[in-house]
Design a protein around this motif. Structure first.
Motif, PDB file in Angstrom:
ATOM      1  N   ALA A  19      40.075  48.427  34.398  1.00 45.52           N
ATOM      2  CA  ALA A  19      40.455  47.123  34.948  1.00 45.52           C
ATOM      3  C   ALA A  19      41.550  46.452  34.137  1.00 45.52           C
ATOM      4  N   ASP A  20      41.435  46.462  32.816  1.00 43.42           N
ATOM      5  CA  ASP A  20      42.454  45.800  31.991  1.00 43.42           C
ATOM      6  C   ASP A  20      43.826  46.438  32.198  1.00 43.42           C
ATOM      7  N   ALA A  21      43.872  47.761  32.199  1.00 46.41           N
ATOM      8  CA  ALA A  21      45.147  48.457  32.387  1.00 46.41           C
ATOM      9  C   ALA A  21      45.731  48.180  33.766  1.00 46.41           C
ATOM     10  N   LEU A  22      44.874  48.177  34.790  1.00 46.81           N
ATOM     11  CA  LEU A  22      45.339  47.889  36.142  1.00 46.81           C
ATOM     12  C   LEU A  22      45.873  46.464  36.248  1.00 46.81           C
ATOM     13  N   ALA A  23      45.111  45.504  35.722  1.00 48.85           N
ATOM     14  CA  ALA A  23      45.513  44.097  35.809  1.00 48.85           C
ATOM     15  C   ALA A  23      46.835  43.857  35.080  1.00 48.85           C
ATOM     16  N   GLU A  24      46.973  44.459  33.913  1.00 46.49           N
ATOM     17  CA  GLU A  24      48.207  44.272  33.141  1.00 46.49           C
ATOM     18  C   GLU A  24      49.401  44.895  33.849  1.00 46.49           C
ATOM     19  N   LEU A  26      49.723  45.531  37.103  1.00 49.39           N
ATOM     20  CA  LEU A  26      50.018  44.787  38.325  1.00 49.39           C
ATOM     21  C   LEU A  26      50.700  43.459  38.013  1.00 49.39           C
ATOM     22  N   ALA A  27      50.249  42.779  36.972  1.00 46.33           N
ATOM     23  CA  ALA A  27      50.848  41.500  36.603  1.00 46.33           C
ATOM     24  C   ALA A  27      52.286  41.673  36.115  1.00 46.33           C
ATOM     25  N   ALA A  28      52.587  42.835  35.528  1.00 47.16           N
ATOM     26  CA  ALA A  28      53.908  43.054  34.938  1.00 47.16           C
ATOM     27  C   ALA A  28      54.902  43.686  35.908  1.00 47.16           C
ATOM     28  N   THR A  29      54.456  44.037  37.113  1.00 43.48           N
ATOM     29  CA  THR A  29      55.340  44.756  38.029  1.00 43.48           C
ATOM     30  C   THR A  29      56.570  43.933  38.402  1.00 43.48           C
ATOM     31  N   ASP A  30      57.700  44.619  38.525  1.00 39.62           N
ATOM     32  CA  ASP A  30      58.928  43.953  38.954  1.00 39.62           C
ATOM     33  C   ASP A  30      59.036  43.898  40.468  1.00 39.62           C
ATOM     34  N   ARG A  31      58.254  44.725  41.147  1.00 39.36           N
ATOM     35  CA  ARG A  31      58.320  44.785  42.610  1.00 39.36           C
ATOM     36  C   ARG A  31      56.909  44.669  43.170  1.00 39.36           C
ATOM     37  N   ARG A  32      56.596  43.493  43.672  1.00 39.14           N
ATOM     38  CA  ARG A  32      55.273  43.306  44.254  1.00 39.14           C
ATOM     39  C   ARG A  32      55.144  44.034  45.586  1.00 39.14           C
ATOM     40  N   VAL A  33      56.253  44.259  46.258  1.00 41.29           N
ATOM     41  CA  VAL A  33      56.254  44.978  47.535  1.00 41.29           C
ATOM     42  C   VAL A  33      57.141  46.207  47.377  1.00 41.29           C
ATOM     43  N   ALA A  34      56.619  47.356  47.776  1.00 41.89           N
ATOM     44  CA  ALA A  34      57.389  48.593  47.674  1.00 41.89           C
ATOM     45  C   ALA A  34      57.394  49.301  49.018  1.00 41.89           C
ATOM     46  N   ASP A  35      58.520  49.876  49.358  1.00 41.38           N
ATOM     47  CA  ASP A  35      58.658  50.689  50.557  1.00 41.38           C
ATOM     48  C   ASP A  35      58.034  52.052  50.279  1.00 41.38           C
ATOM     49  N   GLN A  36      57.144  52.469  51.154  1.00 43.48           N
ATOM     50  CA  GLN A  36      56.442  53.736  50.930  1.00 43.48           C
ATOM     51  C   GLN A  36      57.405  54.902  50.778  1.00 43.48           C
ATOM     52  N   LYS A  37      58.529  54.864  51.490  1.00 42.58           N
ATOM     53  CA  LYS A  37      59.495  55.955  51.422  1.00 42.58           C
ATOM     54  C   LYS A  37      60.208  56.005  50.077  1.00 42.58           C
ATOM     55  N   ARG A  38      60.283  54.844  49.413  1.00 42.97           N
ATOM     56  CA  ARG A  38      61.024  54.787  48.149  1.00 42.97           C
ATOM     57  C   ARG A  38      60.110  54.515  46.950  1.00 42.97           C
ATOM     58  N   LEU A  39      58.827  54.657  47.161  1.00 43.38           N
ATOM     59  CA  LEU A  39      57.860  54.354  46.098  1.00 43.38           C
ATOM     60  C   LEU A  39      57.983  55.377  44.973  1.00 43.38           C
ATOM     61  N   LEU A  64      41.601  47.516  41.509  1.00 41.77           N
ATOM     62  CA  LEU A  64      41.251  46.366  40.672  1.00 41.77           C
ATOM     63  C   LEU A  64      40.244  45.472  41.387  1.00 41.77           C
ATOM     64  N   SER A  65      40.448  45.255  42.674  1.00 42.17           N
ATOM     65  CA  SER A  65      39.516  44.433  43.447  1.00 42.17           C
ATOM     66  C   SER A  65      38.133  45.067  43.481  1.00 42.17           C
ATOM     67  N   GLY A  66      38.098  46.375  43.615  1.00 45.26           N
ATOM     68  CA  GLY A  66      36.819  47.075  43.677  1.00 45.26           C
ATOM     69  C   GLY A  66      35.990  46.925  42.418  1.00 45.26           C
ATOM     70  N   THR A  67      36.644  46.671  41.282  1.00 46.86           N
ATOM     71  CA  THR A  67      35.900  46.466  40.038  1.00 46.86           C
ATOM     72  C   THR A  67      35.273  45.078  39.970  1.00 46.86           C
ATOM     73  N   GLY A  68      35.677  44.188  40.899  1.00 49.22           N
ATOM     74  CA  GLY A  68      35.171  42.823  40.880  1.00 49.22           C
ATOM     75  C   GLY A  68      35.874  41.933  39.870  1.00 49.22           C
ATOM     76  N   ASP A  69      37.032  42.373  39.381  1.00 50.57           N
ATOM     77  CA  ASP A  69      37.776  41.611  38.373  1.00 50.57           C
ATOM     78  C   ASP A  69      38.485  40.432  39.034  1.00 50.57           C
ATOM     79  N   ASP A  70      38.192  39.214  38.563  1.00 46.32           N
ATOM     80  CA  ASP A  70      38.746  38.007  39.187  1.00 46.32           C
ATOM     81  C   ASP A  70      40.263  37.930  39.099  1.00 46.32           C
ATOM     82  N   ARG A  71      40.882  38.726  38.238  1.00 41.79           N
ATOM     83  CA  ARG A  71      42.342  38.707  38.150  1.00 41.79           C
ATOM     84  C   ARG A  71      43.002  39.216  39.426  1.00 41.79           C
ATOM     85  N   ALA A  72      42.225  39.889  40.273  1.00 41.57           N
ATOM     86  CA  ALA A  72      42.775  40.376  41.536  1.00 41.57           C
ATOM     87  C   ALA A  72      42.870  39.271  42.581  1.00 41.57           C
TER      88      ALA A  72
END
Length: 200
Positions: A19-24, A26-39, A64-72
């Protein structure tokens, strides 16, 4: 890390050590939305856009949501607010149960501003499933659910809300006579409505 995310996506609480690695990430990503073709392999967006289809919540945010972590929760709120709301938002929201209640105003608004006349757009039902996951705490959304098309998600929401949804009894009675067998069964056995269904 994105390769491991595919494994974590459906593990639920078993993915908690990540969870910590996922949350960090996701929070640090430069692109919140990605095109599946260019992912790119290293990317962990919040939402994925698909060619010719509605977007989806990314596997990383689902994990992250599945872990129940409120950061999601703020990330899911952001996804819900997008004009092109992800079609599969129900499962990650519902996984928080009553703790997702702060998202109720947003869920209620989306019930009204999403298109309701597109036959292949199931996002209204997705929101109903999300509300069913929240349970009795979603009672304030009843006025918004009334008048929505009768679907399994709607019946699940009524059942999960419980006694507060007594005014919906006529809808349940009518649905028991539906020629759609799955709908009739759910209406006749509302205790089966648990919000666990995956939408999208």
């Amino acid at each position: 890390m994105s390769g491991a995310v595919g494994v974590l996506e459906d593990l639920g609480e078993l993915a908690a050590p990540a969870a910590d690695a996922l949350a960090e990430a996701l929070a640090a990503t430069d692109r919140r939305v990605a095109d599946q073709k260019r992912l790119e392999d290293a990317e962990l967006p919040w939402v994925i856009e698909w060619p010719g289809d509605q977007p989806t919540v990314s596997p990383a945010l689902q994990a992250l949501s599945g872990t129940g972590d409120d950061r999601a929760l703020p990330m899911l709120a952001w996804a819900l607010e997008r004009e092109r709301m992800p079609r599969n938002v129900a499962q990650p929201v519902a996984s928080f149960g009553p703790r997702a209640a702060p998202l109720l105003p947003l869920l209620r608004r989306r019930l009204h501003d999403l298109p309701a006349d597109e036959p292949h757009d199931h996002r209204h039902e997705s929101i109903s499933w999300a509300l069913s996951g929240i349970g009795p705490a979603a009672a304030e959304a009843l006025p918004d659910l009334l008048g929505q098309p009768v679907t399994e998600g709607l019946l699940a929401a009524f059942a999960a809300i419980g006694p507060e949804a007594a005014a919906c009894a006529p809808i349940l009675r009518e649905a028991t006579a539906s020629p759609q067998r799955s709908l009739a069964i759910r209406a006749a056995s509302p205790s089966r409505s648990s919000g666990r269904r995956r939408t999208g």
